[in-house]
Design a protein around this motif. Structure first.
Motif, PDB file in Angstrom:
ATOM      1  N   PHE B  78       0.852  -1.194   0.000  1.00  0.00           N
ATOM      2  CA  PHE B  78       0.000   0.000   0.000  1.00  0.00           C
ATOM      3  C   PHE B  78       0.885   1.241   0.000  1.00  0.00           C
ATOM      4  CE2 PHE B  78      -3.126   3.048   1.127  1.00  0.00           C
ATOM      5  CZ  PHE B  78      -4.365   2.485   0.872  1.00  0.00           C
ATOM      6  N   PHE B  80       0.752   5.181   0.498  1.00  0.00           N
ATOM      7  CA  PHE B  80      -0.167   6.168   1.054  1.00  0.00           C
ATOM      8  C   PHE B  80      -0.029   7.511   0.352  1.00  0.00           C
ATOM      9  CE2 PHE B  80       0.209   2.897   4.109  1.00  0.00           C
ATOM     10  CZ  PHE B  80      -1.011   2.836   4.741  1.00  0.00           C
ATOM     11  N   ALA B  84       3.663   8.386   4.179  1.00  0.00           N
ATOM     12  CA  ALA B  84       3.784   7.736   5.483  1.00  0.00           C
ATOM     13  C   ALA B  84       5.120   7.036   5.652  1.00  0.00           C
ATOM     14  CB  ALA B  84       2.629   6.746   5.714  1.00  0.00           C
ATOM     15  N   LEU B  85       6.182   7.669   5.187  1.00  0.00           N
ATOM     16  CA  LEU B  85       7.513   7.111   5.435  1.00  0.00           C
ATOM     17  C   LEU B  85       7.849   7.295   6.913  1.00  0.00           C
ATOM     18  CD1 LEU B  85       9.510   8.410   2.339  1.00  0.00           C
ATOM     19  CD2 LEU B  85       8.584   6.127   2.722  1.00  0.00           C
TER      20      LEU B  85
END
Lengths: 294, 346
Positions: B78, B80, B84-85
């Motif tokens: 997924f 984002f 969203a690292l």
């Protein structure tokens, strides 16, 4: 190694534009009032504490600190902090996690409840425990029958301290976690991490500086708490006297050097806390900025 | 991996976000979920991933019912919208995260994880950035790292939520082409969400057009553009104009004039006529046409857009004219749509 990402978090102190800058005299008066106020109400008492503590020389000072009752008070204070701070660390993280990451009924109520210790007088917090665990209290008879001593003993002091210091960690973390949202955790789960791994590798590192800041304030309060502890402790010398309580007793006995010697330790703790807090704020300002409330 | 969404309904606190949605995604396909915000496209993507559970219905990965499985068990990659690292981990640690959290024998050695991370960085053309932190990367680079991280777990399906939404136009076009190349090279079944029709039509094998929690149409870019099956798709994809008309015995009428178009199978009564502004035929005389007065005219790149007021109701439609066409200056213009479609008046 310093995390390089901090660069982008540097708090930027924007210089005021000329249009909103007051004239020089006005600025000087404002600053003068602020500094005078701080000097009289904060700096002066601090100087007095150390001055009084050392008024009869360094020998009297160390002697006062070496007395068995004083040493016992220091030990008890450290013990209480050593128990209540880790517990509040766990409570605070769980509460913040629940409030920031999940939707559930009664969430607003829980949030309000966390603030309760801040809005209630510490004396009342202590009294609650007396009403609960005292001889005439709700659980008093049952506790007595089972030989459990809470009031006027270490467990009571720890309970009261936990109550009073509960909000520090939670309040520091809730806004931080809310701001960060669930994205990182969802990413971790989608990559196969279980809940615990997501918490340990992702959530916790994301809030570590805010957490440390909260723990620092929590610890300062745990060691310095007077009101609530005073009610439940019973003031038994050498047994249930914490440092703040011991200061009061010594002072009431006209032992100024002893009282101020112990007070100087607490003042020292406050100064250390202040320095650490400032260092944390300087380096990780933006990360904990959301939570300026105390 | 083939993915089938079967009669899925999703409610958020009684508010339906998806109504009874079914969709077959073929193995190895690159498919776009396209719709305006609030159309349910991201919800559908999160349902496939397992980030949400359906209120009703099921989702199959191949023959397996995946809807009972947790997100970890589904093994999906997924990506984002905001990447969203993990900001406290290096690029290499980010990419290796999915391998590091595996248990027991399934977990590769630290050395192997490092090697895989480097390999994937090569694939996304970011070799040498292993030791960087996310904050030290540009938006486009972060997007690539996020994709590499998702691919590290060798997912059955790759899901991307508005993958290029936060990037500027130039980087966007570049990454679009690059994603297509990666997809062709790796052959992952890939679903991506977008609100940008250009992106969807250019990149995807098939486009799923969504609106208000329903799928409006599924088809190739050509099918969607040339034969929209609803007024929504007609107006959402590309430019369109519409006019309220009447159908009488297979003949289309605008107020009291025949338009010159036949719709032998349409039922008589009120209807809406849809056509593309550029797909019209200009007429001189008018026996069977749509005629209007030029209300506004503007130059758009190589053509001229003319807004016409039609009839006593002063309905406004847009048509496109060549820049040097004399009709652009005339106050009165007559035309007839070349390609059009009738929809029942709502």
């Amino acid at each position: 190694m310093a995390d390089p990402e901090i660069k982008s978090y540097e708090p930027h102190h924007e210089s005021q534009s000329a249009a909103v800058t007051e004239s020089r005299p006005v600025r000087w008066v404002a600053m003068g009032i602020a500094f005078a106020f701080l000097a009289v109400f904060l700096l002066l008492p601090l100087i007095v504490v150390f001055h009084e503590a050392l008024s009869k020389g360094i020998g009297a000072y160390t002697e006062a600190l070496a007395s068995p009752d004083t040493r016992s008070a220091i030990r008890l204070t450290l013990l209480v902090a050593a128990i209540s701070v880790p517990l509040n660390l766990i409570f605070g993280i769980s509460a913040a996690w629940a409030i920031a990451k999940f939707e559930f009924k009664g969430k607003a109520f829980l949030t309000t409840l966390i603030d309760l210790p801040f809005s209630v007088s510490p004396v009342i917090s202590g009294l609650v425990y007396v009403l609960l665990f005292g001889a005439q209290g709700l659980l008093g008879a049952w506790l007595k029958a089972h030989g459990i001593v809470i009031l006027f003993a270490v467990p009571g002091i720890v309970l009261a301290t936990i109550f009073v210091t509960f909000p520090f960690v939670a309040r520091e973390l809730i806004p931080l976690m809310q701001e960060q949202g669930n994205g990182d955790e969802e990413a971790a789960l989608s990559l196969g991490a279980n809940g615990w791994q997501a918490f340990w590798y992702v959530t916790l590192p994301n809030v570590k500086w805010g957490l440390l800041y909260g723990v620092l304030l929590c610890n300062a309060r745990a060691m310095g708490e007077f009101g609530a502890v005073s009610v439940v402790s019973g003031h038994i010398r050498g047994l249930t006297n914490t440092m703040p309580l011991h200061v009061e007793i010594l002072y009431n006995e006209y032992n100024a050097v002893g009282a101020f010697a112990v007070a100087s330790l607490l003042a020292g703790l406050a100064l250390v806390t202040l320095v650490l807090k400032t260092l944390l704020e300087m380096r990780y300002g933006a990360e904990i900025a959301a939570t300026r409330g105390h | 991996m083939e993915v089938r969404v079967v009669n899925v309904r999703k409610e958020f606190e009684r508010f339906p976000a998806l109504h009874d949605v079914s969709l077959d995604i073929r193995s190895g396909e690159l498919i776009a979920l396209l719709g305006p915000s609030g159309s349910g496209k991201t919800t559908l993507l999160r349902l496939i991933a397992g980030l949400e559970r359906p209120t009703k219905g099921a989702i199959f990965f191949g023959e397996e019912d995946a809807s009972q499985k947790s997100i970890q068990e589904r093994n999906v990659g997924f990506v984002f919208q905001h990447y969203a690292l993990f900001r406290h981990m290096t690029v290499a640690d980010n990419i290796g995260f999915g391998l590091k959290v595996r248990h027991g024998a399934a977990r590769p050695s630290a050395q192997e994880i490092r090697r895989r991370a480097s390999e994937l960085l090569d694939l996304v053309q970011l070799s040498g950035l292993e030791k960087r932190y996310p904050a030290q990367l540009s938006g486009g680079q972060r997007q690539r790292v996020a994709l590499a991280r998702a691919m590290a777990i060798e997912p059955k399906v790759l899901l991307l939520d508005e993958p290029f939404g936060a990037l500027d136009a130039q980087v966007r076009r570049e990454l679009r082409r690059w994603l297509r190349e990666i997809h062709d090279a790796t052959g992952h079944t890939t679903v991506f969400v977008t609100h940008d029709q250009e992106e969807a039509l250019e990149l995807a094998d098939r486009v799923v057009v969504m609106s208000q929690g329903r799928i409006e149409q599924v088809g190739s870019a050509d099918e969607i553009y040339d034969t929209p099956n609803s007024p929504f798709v007609y107006s959402f994809i590309g430019e369109s104009s519409s006019l309220p008309v009447k159908v009488d015995n297979g003949e289309i009428w605008l107020a009291d004039r025949p338009v010159g178009l036949q719709a032998p199978h349409a039922p008589s009564g009120e209807a809406l006529l849809y056509f593309r502004p550029h797909d019209v035929e200009l007429l001189d005389g008018c026996s069977g046409c749509i005629a209007g007065t030029v209300a506004a005219s503007r130059r758009v790149a190589g053509t001229r857009r003319v807004e016409l007021e039609i009839g006593g109701e002063r309905q406004r439609v847009e048509i496109e004219l060549p820049v040097d066409h004399p009709a652009a200056q005339k106050s009165r213009v007559a035309f007839r749509p070349r390609r059009w479609k009738l929809f029942p008046a709502s």
